[in-house]
Design a protein around this motif. Structure first.
Motif, PDB file in Angstrom:
ATOM      1  N   GLU A 120       0.818  -1.214   0.000  1.00 22.50           N
ATOM      2  CA  GLU A 120       0.000   0.000   0.000  1.00 22.50           C
ATOM      3  C   GLU A 120       0.854   1.267   0.000  1.00 22.50           C
ATOM      4  O   GLU A 120       0.363   2.343  -0.337  1.00 22.50           O
ATOM      5  CB  GLU A 120      -0.943   0.002   1.200  1.00 22.50           C
ATOM      6  CG  GLU A 120      -2.024  -1.073   1.113  1.00 22.50           C
ATOM      7  CD  GLU A 120      -3.051  -0.964   2.218  1.00 22.50           C
ATOM      8  OE1 GLU A 120      -2.966   0.006   3.017  1.00 22.50           O
ATOM      9  OE2 GLU A 120      -3.945  -1.818   2.286  1.00 22.50           O
ATOM     10  N   LYS A 121       2.119   1.142   0.367  1.00 22.32           N
ATOM     11  CA  LYS A 121       3.031   2.288   0.315  1.00 22.32           C
ATOM     12  C   LYS A 121       3.453   2.598  -1.115  1.00 22.32           C
ATOM     13  O   LYS A 121       3.869   3.713  -1.427  1.00 22.32           O
ATOM     14  CB  LYS A 121       4.292   2.010   1.154  1.00 22.32           C
ATOM     15  CG  LYS A 121       4.023   1.624   2.599  1.00 22.32           C
ATOM     16  CD  LYS A 121       3.470   2.779   3.411  1.00 22.32           C
ATOM     17  CE  LYS A 121       3.368   2.378   4.882  1.00 22.32           C
ATOM     18  NZ  LYS A 121       2.784   3.464   5.705  1.00 22.32           N
ATOM     19  N   HIS A 122       3.375   1.595  -1.996  1.00 18.48           N
ATOM     20  CA  HIS A 122       3.742   1.754  -3.400  1.00 18.48           C
ATOM     21  C   HIS A 122       2.840   0.807  -4.205  1.00 18.48           C
ATOM     22  O   HIS A 122       3.314  -0.198  -4.746  1.00 18.48           O
ATOM     23  CB  HIS A 122       5.230   1.430  -3.629  1.00 18.48           C
ATOM     24  CG  HIS A 122       5.761   0.379  -2.698  1.00 18.48           C
ATOM     25  ND1 HIS A 122       5.566  -0.970  -2.902  1.00 18.48           N
ATOM     26  CD2 HIS A 122       6.439   0.481  -1.538  1.00 18.48           C
ATOM     27  CE1 HIS A 122       6.108  -1.651  -1.925  1.00 18.48           C
ATOM     28  NE2 HIS A 122       6.653  -0.797  -1.069  1.00 18.48           N
ATOM     29  N   PRO A 123       1.534   1.127  -4.286  1.00 19.73           N
ATOM     30  CA  PRO A 123       0.537   0.180  -4.835  1.00 19.73           C
ATOM     31  C   PRO A 123       0.748  -0.213  -6.288  1.00 19.73           C
ATOM     32  O   PRO A 123       0.264  -1.259  -6.720  1.00 19.73           O
ATOM     33  CB  PRO A 123      -0.781   0.943  -4.647  1.00 19.73           C
ATOM     34  CG  PRO A 123      -0.402   2.372  -4.478  1.00 19.73           C
ATOM     35  CD  PRO A 123       0.937   2.380  -3.823  1.00 19.73           C
ATOM     36  N   ALA A 124       1.448   0.586  -7.028  1.00 20.14           N
ATOM     37  CA  ALA A 124       1.662   0.245  -8.440  1.00 20.14           C
ATOM     38  C   ALA A 124       2.665  -0.882  -8.618  1.00 20.14           C
ATOM     39  O   ALA A 124       2.690  -1.541  -9.667  1.00 20.14           O
ATOM     40  CB  ALA A 124       2.131   1.474  -9.218  1.00 20.14           C
ATOM     41  N   LEU A 125       3.483  -1.144  -7.582  1.00 16.68           N
ATOM     42  CA  LEU A 125       4.559  -2.108  -7.746  1.00 16.68           C
ATOM     43  C   LEU A 125       4.949  -2.717  -6.402  1.00 16.68           C
ATOM     44  O   LEU A 125       5.619  -2.066  -5.593  1.00 16.68           O
ATOM     45  CB  LEU A 125       5.786  -1.417  -8.363  1.00 16.68           C
ATOM     46  CG  LEU A 125       6.980  -2.293  -8.729  1.00 16.68           C
ATOM     47  CD1 LEU A 125       6.593  -3.317  -9.787  1.00 16.68           C
ATOM     48  CD2 LEU A 125       8.134  -1.425  -9.215  1.00 16.68           C
ATOM     49  N   PRO A 126       4.543  -3.957  -6.142  1.00 17.39           N
ATOM     50  CA  PRO A 126       5.009  -4.620  -4.917  1.00 17.39           C
ATOM     51  C   PRO A 126       6.525  -4.796  -4.954  1.00 17.39           C
ATOM     52  O   PRO A 126       7.113  -5.030  -6.006  1.00 17.39           O
ATOM     53  CB  PRO A 126       4.294  -5.980  -4.959  1.00 17.39           C
ATOM     54  CG  PRO A 126       3.156  -5.796  -5.905  1.00 17.39           C
ATOM     55  CD  PRO A 126       3.614  -4.801  -6.906  1.00 17.39           C
ATOM     56  N   TYR A 127       7.159  -4.707  -3.773  1.00 13.78           N
ATOM     57  CA  TYR A 127       8.606  -4.865  -3.685  1.00 13.78           C
ATOM     58  C   TYR A 127       9.020  -6.237  -3.163  1.00 13.78           C
ATOM     59  O   TYR A 127      10.130  -6.688  -3.440  1.00 13.78           O
ATOM     60  CB  TYR A 127       9.194  -3.791  -2.771  1.00 13.78           C
ATOM     61  CG  TYR A 127       9.146  -2.383  -3.311  1.00 13.78           C
ATOM     62  CD1 TYR A 127       8.765  -2.128  -4.629  1.00 13.78           C
ATOM     63  CD2 TYR A 127       9.477  -1.299  -2.503  1.00 13.78           C
ATOM     64  CE1 TYR A 127       8.720  -0.835  -5.124  1.00 13.78           C
ATOM     65  CE2 TYR A 127       9.445  -0.002  -2.989  1.00 13.78           C
ATOM     66  CZ  TYR A 127       9.061   0.234  -4.291  1.00 13.78           C
ATOM     67  OH  TYR A 127       9.013   1.520  -4.780  1.00 13.78           O
ATOM     68  N   VAL A 128       8.159  -6.883  -2.374  1.00 13.80           N
ATOM     69  CA  VAL A 128       8.524  -8.138  -1.719  1.00 13.80           C
ATOM     70  C   VAL A 128       7.559  -9.242  -2.154  1.00 13.80           C
ATOM     71  O   VAL A 128       6.334  -9.086  -2.016  1.00 13.80           O
ATOM     72  CB  VAL A 128       8.512  -8.001  -0.179  1.00 13.80           C
ATOM     73  CG1 VAL A 128       8.999  -9.299   0.467  1.00 13.80           C
ATOM     74  CG2 VAL A 128       9.366  -6.827   0.269  1.00 13.80           C
TER      75      VAL A 128
END
Length: 258
Positions: free
Chosen positions: A23-31
């Motif tokens: 939700e901090k970067h909804p366009a691209l999951p990091y993990v």
């Protein structure tokens, strides 16, 4: 774009929850995690509840009053999830993260439906990927099981966006044939070892993670061997499902001395 990548890298280094929470970067999951089991989402519900294949007919009947008689009907109403999935930020995970960050000795009693192992692997992976001078050790029952833990950390690294992979990395079996990930520019690494105090006695790690510690016959000896090395700033984490053991007594605070 390169500067944005550096900013994002630093945000992740500063805050593991920023890295973890999509939700901090909804366009691209990091993990990402990996689960070989097949799960489905219901197209009619619009929520994020996951269902096994055998649960689809029951869900359609109970929730939507639909009697599905053919596989085509099930596939029309459900979509299969990929096996590589964004890390599931379940309600119990933020308290685990907070405790791991703030407690030097951290023991977790887990149940089978928890993603506890993935969570602890993720935390040590973050510590290694984004910080200098880290040496984190993973231990499990044998070489194969420990290698699987290191592979999970490698999976997390590989599936990050390219801009988070700022430093060269090498991965392999390592000296114990149980996995090794090293960032030479950061001077940080994850080392895998099978169980046993003698396997790690010579090391002075930043942290050590014992998986399924209640089933490691040498868990108590391992803790005793590594404790002098981590007392002044290292971290010890152990998780396990239930089994009478040193781990069980430590969780219940029934040891004379931890």
């Amino acid at each position: 774009m390169k500067e944005i990548g550096k900013i994002e890298w630093q945000r992740c280094a500063d805050d593991v929850m920023y890295w973890l929470d999509v939700e901090k970067h909804p366009a691209l999951p990091y993990v990402y995690t990996h689960d070989p089991h097949v799960y489905f989402l219901c197209n009619l519900c619009g929520d994020h509840n996951e269902y096994q294949a055998k649960q689809r007919k029951i869900h359609l009947k109970v929730a939507h009053n639909i009697v599905a008689t053919a596989e085509s009907e099930l596939r029309r109403n459900f979509r299969e999830l990929p096996t590589n999935r964004p890390f599931p930020l379940r309600v119990y995970i933020p308290p685990i993260v907070d405790s791991w960050l703030n407690e030097q000795y951290f023991l977790v009693e887990k149940s089978r439906d928890m993603v506890a192992t993935w969570t602890i692997v993720m935390l040590y992976a973050w510590d290694t990927f984004f910080h200098t001078g880290r040496q984190n050790i993973f231990q499990s029952e044998d070489t194969t099981k420990t290698f699987d833990l290191v592979k999970r950390a490698w999976h997390i690294y590989r599936h990050q966006p390219k801009f988070l992979k700022r430093f060269k990395v090498q991965a392999g079996q390592g000296v114990a044939k149980a996995g090794h990930i090293v960032f030479e520019e950061l001077n940080s690494e994850i080392l895998g070892f099978p169980q046993g105090a003698d396997q790690i006695r010579q090391y002075h790690p930043s942290g050590i993670f014992l998986d399924e510690a209640a089933f490691l016959k040498d868990a108590g000896d391992t803790f005793a061997a590594i404790k002098p090395s981590i007392e002044n700033g290292g971290r010890f984490t152990a998780i396990s499902s239930a089994n009478p053991s040193w781990f069980w007594m430590a969780c219940k605070d029934e040891l004379d001395q931890l």
